[in-house]
Design a protein around this motif. Structure first.
Motif, PDB file in Angstrom:
ATOM      1  N   ARG A  13       3.043  -0.629  11.869  1.00  0.00           N
ATOM      2  CA  ARG A  13       1.870  -0.496  12.741  1.00  0.00           C
ATOM      3  C   ARG A  13       0.600  -0.975  12.017  1.00  0.00           C
ATOM      4  NH1 ARG A  13      -0.822  -1.439  16.788  1.00  0.00           N
ATOM      5  NH2 ARG A  13      -2.479   0.030  17.307  1.00  0.00           N
ATOM      6  N   VAL A  14       0.466  -0.606  10.751  1.00  0.00           N
ATOM      7  CA  VAL A  14      -0.684  -1.073   9.968  1.00  0.00           C
ATOM      8  C   VAL A  14      -0.714  -2.603   9.979  1.00  0.00           C
ATOM      9  CG1 VAL A  14      -1.649  -1.241   7.628  1.00  0.00           C
ATOM     10  CG2 VAL A  14      -0.829   0.971   8.476  1.00  0.00           C
ATOM     11  N   ASN A  29      10.233   1.782   8.866  1.00  0.00           N
ATOM     12  CA  ASN A  29       8.902   2.236   8.450  1.00  0.00           C
ATOM     13  C   ASN A  29       7.836   1.956   9.518  1.00  0.00           C
ATOM     14  OD1 ASN A  29       6.621   3.011   7.050  1.00  0.00           O
ATOM     15  ND2 ASN A  29       7.275   2.070   5.120  1.00  0.00           N
ATOM     16  N   THR A  30       7.899   2.710  10.601  1.00  0.00           N
ATOM     17  CA  THR A  30       6.998   2.507  11.742  1.00  0.00           C
ATOM     18  C   THR A  30       5.518   2.544  11.359  1.00  0.00           C
ATOM     19  OG1 THR A  30       8.696   3.594  13.056  1.00  0.00           O
ATOM     20  CG2 THR A  30       6.598   3.209  14.129  1.00  0.00           C
ATOM     21  N   PRO A  31       5.069   3.515  10.541  1.00  0.00           N
ATOM     22  CA  PRO A  31       3.638   3.526  10.205  1.00  0.00           C
ATOM     23  C   PRO A  31       3.191   2.235   9.502  1.00  0.00           C
ATOM     24  CG  PRO A  31       4.651   5.622   9.602  1.00  0.00           C
ATOM     25  CD  PRO A  31       5.766   4.704   9.997  1.00  0.00           C
ATOM     26  N   SER A  32       3.997   1.755   8.555  1.00  0.00           N
ATOM     27  CA  SER A  32       3.620   0.542   7.835  1.00  0.00           C
ATOM     28  C   SER A  32       3.634  -0.671   8.773  1.00  0.00           C
ATOM     29  CB  SER A  32       4.572   0.312   6.658  1.00  0.00           C
ATOM     30  OG  SER A  32       4.178  -0.822   5.924  1.00  0.00           O
ATOM     31  N   LYS A  51      -1.781  -4.039  13.262  1.00  0.00           N
ATOM     32  CA  LYS A  51      -3.229  -3.924  13.453  1.00  0.00           C
ATOM     33  C   LYS A  51      -3.978  -4.999  12.668  1.00  0.00           C
ATOM     34  CE  LYS A  51      -3.485   0.624  12.513  1.00  0.00           C
ATOM     35  NZ  LYS A  51      -4.191   1.929  12.306  1.00  0.00           N
ATOM     36  N   ALA A  78      -5.219   3.231   5.316  1.00  0.00           N
ATOM     37  CA  ALA A  78      -4.428   2.080   4.866  1.00  0.00           C
ATOM     38  C   ALA A  78      -4.927   0.804   5.544  1.00  0.00           C
ATOM     39  CB  ALA A  78      -2.939   2.301   5.156  1.00  0.00           C
ATOM     40  N   THR A  79      -5.200   0.899   6.831  1.00  0.00           N
ATOM     41  CA  THR A  79      -5.685  -0.274   7.565  1.00  0.00           C
ATOM     42  C   THR A  79      -7.035  -0.726   7.015  1.00  0.00           C
ATOM     43  OG1 THR A  79      -4.544   0.583   9.508  1.00  0.00           O
ATOM     44  CG2 THR A  79      -6.168  -1.152   9.884  1.00  0.00           C
ATOM     45  N   HIS A 115      -2.634  10.535   5.395  1.00  0.00           N
ATOM     46  CA  HIS A 115      -2.101   9.602   6.398  1.00  0.00           C
ATOM     47  C   HIS A 115      -2.736   9.828   7.780  1.00  0.00           C
ATOM     48  CE1 HIS A 115       1.987   8.787   4.163  1.00  0.00           C
ATOM     49  NE2 HIS A 115       0.930   8.443   3.460  1.00  0.00           N
ATOM     50  N   GLY A 116      -2.695   8.776   8.583  1.00  0.00           N
ATOM     51  CA  GLY A 116      -3.077   8.891   9.989  1.00  0.00           C
ATOM     52  C   GLY A 116      -4.571   8.893  10.238  1.00  0.00           C
ATOM     53  N   ARG A 117      -5.349   8.475   9.252  1.00  0.00           N
ATOM     54  CA  ARG A 117      -6.805   8.432   9.438  1.00  0.00           C
ATOM     55  C   ARG A 117      -7.351   7.017   9.300  1.00  0.00           C
ATOM     56  NH1 ARG A 117      -8.939  13.429   5.816  1.00  0.00           N
ATOM     57  NH2 ARG A 117      -6.915  14.454   5.705  1.00  0.00           N
ATOM     58  N   GLY A 118      -6.440   6.050   9.322  1.00  0.00           N
ATOM     59  CA  GLY A 118      -6.895   4.664   9.277  1.00  0.00           C
ATOM     60  C   GLY A 118      -7.232   4.146   7.893  1.00  0.00           C
ATOM     61  N   TYR A 143       0.845  -1.207   0.000  1.00  0.00           N
ATOM     62  CA  TYR A 143       0.000   0.000   0.000  1.00  0.00           C
ATOM     63  C   TYR A 143       0.865   1.236   0.000  1.00  0.00           C
ATOM     64  CZ  TYR A 143       0.839  -1.638   4.754  1.00  0.00           C
ATOM     65  OH  TYR A 143       1.434  -2.160   5.871  1.00  0.00           O
ATOM     66  N   LEU A 152      -0.124   5.620   0.213  1.00  0.00           N
ATOM     67  CA  LEU A 152      -1.173   6.642   0.213  1.00  0.00           C
ATOM     68  C   LEU A 152      -0.555   8.036   0.221  1.00  0.00           C
ATOM     69  CD1 LEU A 152      -2.823   4.096   1.204  1.00  0.00           C
ATOM     70  CD2 LEU A 152      -4.065   5.647   2.690  1.00  0.00           C
TER      71      LEU A 152
HETATM   72  C1  LIG Z   1       2.224   3.127   5.478  1.00  0.00           C
HETATM   73  C2  LIG Z   1       1.048   4.006   5.092  1.00  0.00           C
HETATM   74  C3  LIG Z   1       0.330   3.415   3.897  1.00  0.00           C
HETATM   75  C4  LIG Z   1       0.076   4.083   6.286  1.00  0.00           C
HETATM   76  O1  LIG Z   1      -1.096   4.762   5.865  1.00  0.00           O
HETATM   77  P1  LIG Z   1      -2.148   5.384   6.917  1.00  0.00           P
HETATM   78  O2  LIG Z   1      -3.459   5.510   6.206  1.00  0.00           O
HETATM   79  O3  LIG Z   1      -1.567   6.584   7.540  1.00  0.00           O
HETATM   80  O4  LIG Z   1      -2.227   4.201   7.993  1.00  0.00           O
HETATM   81  P2  LIG Z   1      -3.273   4.060   9.194  1.00  0.00           P
HETATM   82  O5  LIG Z   1      -3.807   5.409   9.531  1.00  0.00           O
HETATM   83  O6  LIG Z   1      -4.231   3.001   8.839  1.00  0.00           O
HETATM   84  O7  LIG Z   1      -2.343   3.520  10.370  1.00  0.00           O
HETATM   85  C5  LIG Z   1      -1.098   4.122  10.653  1.00  0.00           C
HETATM   86  C6  LIG Z   1      -0.683   3.767  12.065  1.00  0.00           C
HETATM   87  O8  LIG Z   1       0.690   4.105  12.261  1.00  0.00           O
HETATM   88  C7  LIG Z   1       0.814   4.968  13.362  1.00  0.00           C
HETATM   89  N1  LIG Z   1       1.952   5.855  13.141  1.00  0.00           N
HETATM   90  C8  LIG Z   1       2.133   6.732  12.144  1.00  0.00           C
HETATM   91  N2  LIG Z   1       3.317   7.340  12.265  1.00  0.00           N
HETATM   92  C9  LIG Z   1       3.913   6.821  13.361  1.00  0.00           C
HETATM   93  C10 LIG Z   1       5.155   7.034  14.010  1.00  0.00           C
HETATM   94  N3  LIG Z   1       6.045   7.891  13.518  1.00  0.00           N
HETATM   95  N4  LIG Z   1       5.422   6.315  15.131  1.00  0.00           N
HETATM   96  C11 LIG Z   1       4.534   5.421  15.618  1.00  0.00           C
HETATM   97  N5  LIG Z   1       3.328   5.179  15.042  1.00  0.00           N
HETATM   98  C12 LIG Z   1       3.031   5.862  13.927  1.00  0.00           C
HETATM   99  C13 LIG Z   1      -0.508   5.684  13.412  1.00  0.00           C
HETATM  100  O9  LIG Z   1      -0.728   6.261  14.679  1.00  0.00           O
HETATM  101  C14 LIG Z   1      -1.454   4.525  13.112  1.00  0.00           C
HETATM  102  O10 LIG Z   1      -1.593   3.644  14.206  1.00  0.00           O
HETATM  103  P3  LIG Z   1      -2.829   3.750  15.274  1.00  0.00           P
HETATM  104  O11 LIG Z   1      -4.079   3.457  14.496  1.00  0.00           O
HETATM  105  O12 LIG Z   1      -2.493   2.723  16.280  1.00  0.00           O
HETATM  106  O13 LIG Z   1      -2.839   5.153  15.798  1.00  0.00           O
HETATM  107  C15 LIG Z   1       1.515   5.433   4.742  1.00  0.00           C
HETATM  108  O14 LIG Z   1       2.314   5.914   5.777  1.00  0.00           O
HETATM  109  C16 LIG Z   1       2.279   5.513   3.433  1.00  0.00           C
HETATM  110  O15 LIG Z   1       1.695   5.585   2.347  1.00  0.00           O
HETATM  111  N6  LIG Z   1       3.614   5.538   3.515  1.00  0.00           N
HETATM  112  C17 LIG Z   1       4.467   5.631   2.328  1.00  0.00           C
HETATM  113  C18 LIG Z   1       4.453   4.353   1.508  1.00  0.00           C
HETATM  114  C19 LIG Z   1       4.852   3.169   2.313  1.00  0.00           C
HETATM  115  O16 LIG Z   1       5.722   3.244   3.172  1.00  0.00           O
HETATM  116  N7  LIG Z   1       4.186   2.044   2.036  1.00  0.00           N
HETATM  117  C20 LIG Z   1       4.469   0.797   2.711  1.00  0.00           C
HETATM  118  C21 LIG Z   1       5.684   0.141   2.150  1.00  0.00           C
HETATM  119  S1  LIG Z   1       5.981  -1.403   3.006  1.00  0.00           S
END
Ligand SMILES: CC(C)(COP(=O)(O)OP(=O)(O)OC[C@H]1O[C@@H](n2cnc3c(N)ncnc32)[C@H](O)[C@@H]1OP(=O)(O)O)[C@@H](O)C(=O)NCCC(=O)NCCS
Length: 167
Positions: free
Chosen positions: A139-140, A134-137, A143, A107-108, A102-105, A95, A97
């Protein structure tokens, strides 16, 4: 030939619609790729990429799908299945986005629908490979119930391999 059903290419969630690529997605996909911070690919490159993805999907029966928000109707990124570093039998979820969404759920939410679609093809296991940074990914994936399997080292850095069984 794969013994799996073709993945559904139209997925709906509470806030999102995932549907097949169209060439009219090229400008948005190009803008999304430019957020990677390595410059903007040419329009020609992005058009070819979309054509290649459609061809690959016709062969493999799995796909990355553009994500559209239902209310706004806008393209916000993509999510789906790819062979990636794995196999057609046990593909990877992927994924990407736009930063502004970002941060609105989203991707999940999109990835949950893709998990269900993968399960419906008869597959028993998915993978994902993610940079250790890649902490956000990560975390997704947490979840979604993915678990860490191992770490490999590439020229670009360390990659975590995570897996999820599809019961
Ligand atoms: C990875 C990605 C798709 C996530 O999209 P998103 O819609 O923001 O994801 P979600 O909102 O569903 O979930 C993100 C989670 O990460 C957490 N998060 C984000 N940044 C964070 C950070 N720096 N430290 C800790 N947690 C973090 C959010 O709080 C959330 O968790 P929560 O629901 O427990 O609060 C987006 O960051 C992205 O497009 N990144 C660039 C492309 C990429 O890296 N793709 C994946 C390659 S493997």
């Amino acid at each position: 030939m794969s013994t799996y059903e073709t993945m559904s290419f139209h997925l709906e969630t509470e806030r999102l619609v995932l549907r097949p690529w169209a060439q009219s997605d090229a400008a948005e996909l190009r803008a999304l790729h430019s957020e990677r911070g390595k410059g903007t690919p040419t329009a020609e490159y992005t058009r070819t990429l979309i054509a290649k993805q459609l061809t690959a999907t016709a062969t493999t029966g799995i796909a990355l799908l553009p994500i559209q928000r239902r209310d706004e109707g806008d393209f916000i990124g993509y999510c789906g299945l790819i062979i990636g570093r794995s196999t057609l039998e046990e593909p990877e979820i992927a994924y990407e986005l736009f930063q502004r969404t970002h941060g609105r759920g989203y991707a999940t939410e999109a990835a949950r629908a893709v998990l269900d679609a993968a399960m419906a093809t008869g597959r028993k296991r998915l993978w994902s490979t993610v940079g250790t940074w890649n902490t956000p990914s990560l975390r997704v994936l947490e979840k979604l119930g993915f678990e860490r399997d191992h770490v490999s080292t590439e020229d670009s850095g360390e990659v975590v391999w995570l897996t999820r069984s599809l019961p």
